[in-house]
Scaffold this motif. Structure first.
Motif, PDB file in Angstrom:
ATOM      1  N   GLU A   1      31.733  40.143  43.214  1.00  5.91           N
ATOM      2  CA  GLU A   1      32.064  41.473  42.680  1.00  5.91           C
ATOM      3  C   GLU A   1      33.234  42.137  43.385  1.00  5.91           C
ATOM      4  O   GLU A   1      33.673  43.217  42.981  1.00  5.91           O
ATOM      5  N   ASP A   2      33.749  41.511  44.438  1.00  7.75           N
ATOM      6  CA  ASP A   2      34.966  42.014  45.078  1.00  7.75           C
ATOM      7  C   ASP A   2      36.222  41.518  44.364  1.00  7.75           C
ATOM      8  O   ASP A   2      37.335  41.922  44.723  1.00  7.75           O
ATOM      9  N   THR A   3      36.050  40.644  43.400  1.00  2.60           N
ATOM     10  CA  THR A   3      37.190  40.131  42.642  1.00  2.60           C
ATOM     11  C   THR A   3      37.911  41.265  41.931  1.00  2.60           C
ATOM     12  O   THR A   3      37.292  42.038  41.184  1.00  2.60           O
ATOM     13  N   ALA A   4      39.215  41.370  42.180  1.00  2.96           N
ATOM     14  CA  ALA A   4      40.005  42.468  41.620  1.00  2.96           C
ATOM     15  C   ALA A   4      41.456  42.314  42.057  1.00  2.96           C
ATOM     16  O   ALA A   4      41.761  41.482  42.924  1.00  2.96           O
ATOM     17  N   VAL A   5      42.293  43.134  41.482  1.00  4.48           N
ATOM     18  CA  VAL A   5      43.643  43.318  42.023  1.00  4.48           C
ATOM     19  C   VAL A   5      43.569  44.490  42.993  1.00  4.48           C
ATOM     20  O   VAL A   5      43.060  45.566  42.643  1.00  4.48           O
ATOM     21  N   TYR A   6      44.047  44.269  44.194  1.00  2.62           N
ATOM     22  CA  TYR A   6      43.998  45.285  45.254  1.00  2.62           C
ATOM     23  C   TYR A   6      45.380  45.926  45.400  1.00  2.62           C
ATOM     24  O   TYR A   6      46.394  45.221  45.493  1.00  2.62           O
ATOM     25  N   TYR A   7      45.363  47.254  45.434  1.00  3.79           N
ATOM     26  CA  TYR A   7      46.601  48.022  45.498  1.00  3.79           C
ATOM     27  C   TYR A   7      46.644  48.860  46.771  1.00  3.79           C
ATOM     28  O   TYR A   7      45.653  49.516  47.139  1.00  3.79           O
ATOM     29  N   CYS A   8      47.788  48.886  47.374  1.00  4.57           N
ATOM     30  CA  CYS A   8      48.038  49.748  48.524  1.00  4.57           C
ATOM     31  C   CYS A   8      48.565  51.093  48.015  1.00  4.57           C
ATOM     32  O   CYS A   8      49.374  51.136  47.072  1.00  4.57           O
TER      33      CYS A   8
ATOM     34  N   TRP B   1      43.481  51.693  50.191  1.00  3.27           N
ATOM     35  CA  TRP B   1      43.403  50.506  49.354  1.00  3.27           C
ATOM     36  C   TRP B   1      42.518  50.833  48.160  1.00  3.27           C
ATOM     37  O   TRP B   1      41.398  51.329  48.326  1.00  3.27           O
ATOM     38  N   TYR B   2      43.030  50.551  46.991  1.00  3.99           N
ATOM     39  CA  TYR B   2      42.288  50.645  45.759  1.00  3.99           C
ATOM     40  C   TYR B   2      42.128  49.241  45.188  1.00  3.99           C
ATOM     41  O   TYR B   2      42.839  48.314  45.582  1.00  3.99           O
ATOM     42  N   ARG B   3      41.228  49.106  44.249  1.00  4.16           N
ATOM     43  CA  ARG B   3      41.123  47.850  43.522  1.00  4.16           C
ATOM     44  C   ARG B   3      40.765  48.118  42.064  1.00  4.16           C
ATOM     45  O   ARG B   3      40.181  49.148  41.733  1.00  4.16           O
ATOM     46  N   GLN B   4      41.160  47.171  41.240  1.00  7.62           N
ATOM     47  CA  GLN B   4      40.840  47.266  39.819  1.00  7.62           C
ATOM     48  C   GLN B   4      40.388  45.910  39.323  1.00  7.62           C
ATOM     49  O   GLN B   4      41.167  44.943  39.328  1.00  7.62           O
ATOM     50  N   ALA B   5      39.135  45.859  38.934  1.00  8.31           N
ATOM     51  CA  ALA B   5      38.576  44.642  38.374  1.00  8.31           C
ATOM     52  C   ALA B   5      38.824  44.613  36.870  1.00  8.31           C
ATOM     53  O   ALA B   5      39.030  45.669  36.255  1.00  8.31           O
ATOM     54  N   PRO B   6      38.796  43.443  36.276  1.00  5.03           N
ATOM     55  CA  PRO B   6      39.041  43.347  34.827  1.00  5.03           C
ATOM     56  C   PRO B   6      38.073  44.225  34.039  1.00  5.03           C
ATOM     57  O   PRO B   6      36.859  44.180  34.243  1.00  5.03           O
ATOM     58  N   GLY B   7      38.629  45.041  33.166  1.00  6.94           N
ATOM     59  CA  GLY B   7      37.809  45.889  32.317  1.00  6.94           C
ATOM     60  C   GLY B   7      37.235  47.108  32.998  1.00  6.94           C
ATOM     61  O   GLY B   7      36.443  47.838  32.393  1.00  6.94           O
TER      62      GLY B   7
ATOM     63  N   VAL C   1      37.096  35.875  44.098  1.00  3.99           N
ATOM     64  CA  VAL C   1      35.997  35.333  44.897  1.00  3.99           C
ATOM     65  C   VAL C   1      35.103  34.538  43.966  1.00  3.99           C
ATOM     66  O   VAL C   1      34.520  35.092  43.028  1.00  3.99           O
ATOM     67  N   SER C   2      34.989  33.258  44.218  1.00  5.51           N
ATOM     68  CA  SER C   2      34.131  32.407  43.395  1.00  5.51           C
ATOM     69  C   SER C   2      32.732  32.374  43.991  1.00  5.51           C
ATOM     70  O   SER C   2      32.549  32.324  45.210  1.00  5.51           O
TER      71      SER C   2
END
Length: 116
Positions: free
Chosen positions: A88-95, A36-42, A114-115
């Protein structure tokens, strides 16, 4: 063709949990390490967690103790249980399906917000 389809993303409050799922099709699932990867804005895409085809798991430091990755080979599924979520876990998560020799495959991503 190979497909990885993620699900389970959504909007939650800090401290809550989510479980992400990724189901693979047309893939010899048991031969691949699943990640699992993730990408947060910016920000750049980062590796969050992985599980080898021998069931060894690994995590980035920021999620250790909070996230758990698991796989179900007969179902061609990899899951990511995410507890005690933080803003800070807010992101798009990719498999990601990874093989040392064969090509990698990616899902389309699932958004986690995550708010605080």
């Amino acid at each position: 063709q190979v497909q990885l389809v993620e699900s389970g993303g959504g909007l939650v409050r800090a401290g809550e949990s989510l479980r992400l799922s990724c189901v693979a099709s047309n893939l010899v699932f048991g031969k691949y390490d699943m990640q699992w990867y993730r990408q947060a804005p910016g920000k750049e895409r980062e590796l969050v967690a992985g599980i080898t085809n021998g069931d060894t798991t690994y995590y980035t430091d920021s999620v250790k103790g909070r996230f758990t990755i698991s796989r179900d080979n007969p179902l061609n599924e990899v899951s990511l249980q995410m507890n005690s979520l933080k803003a800070e876990d807010t992101a798009v998560y990719y498999c990601n399906a990874h093989h040392e020799v064969l090509k990698d495959y990616w899902g389309q991503g699932t958004r986690v917000t995550v708010s605080s």
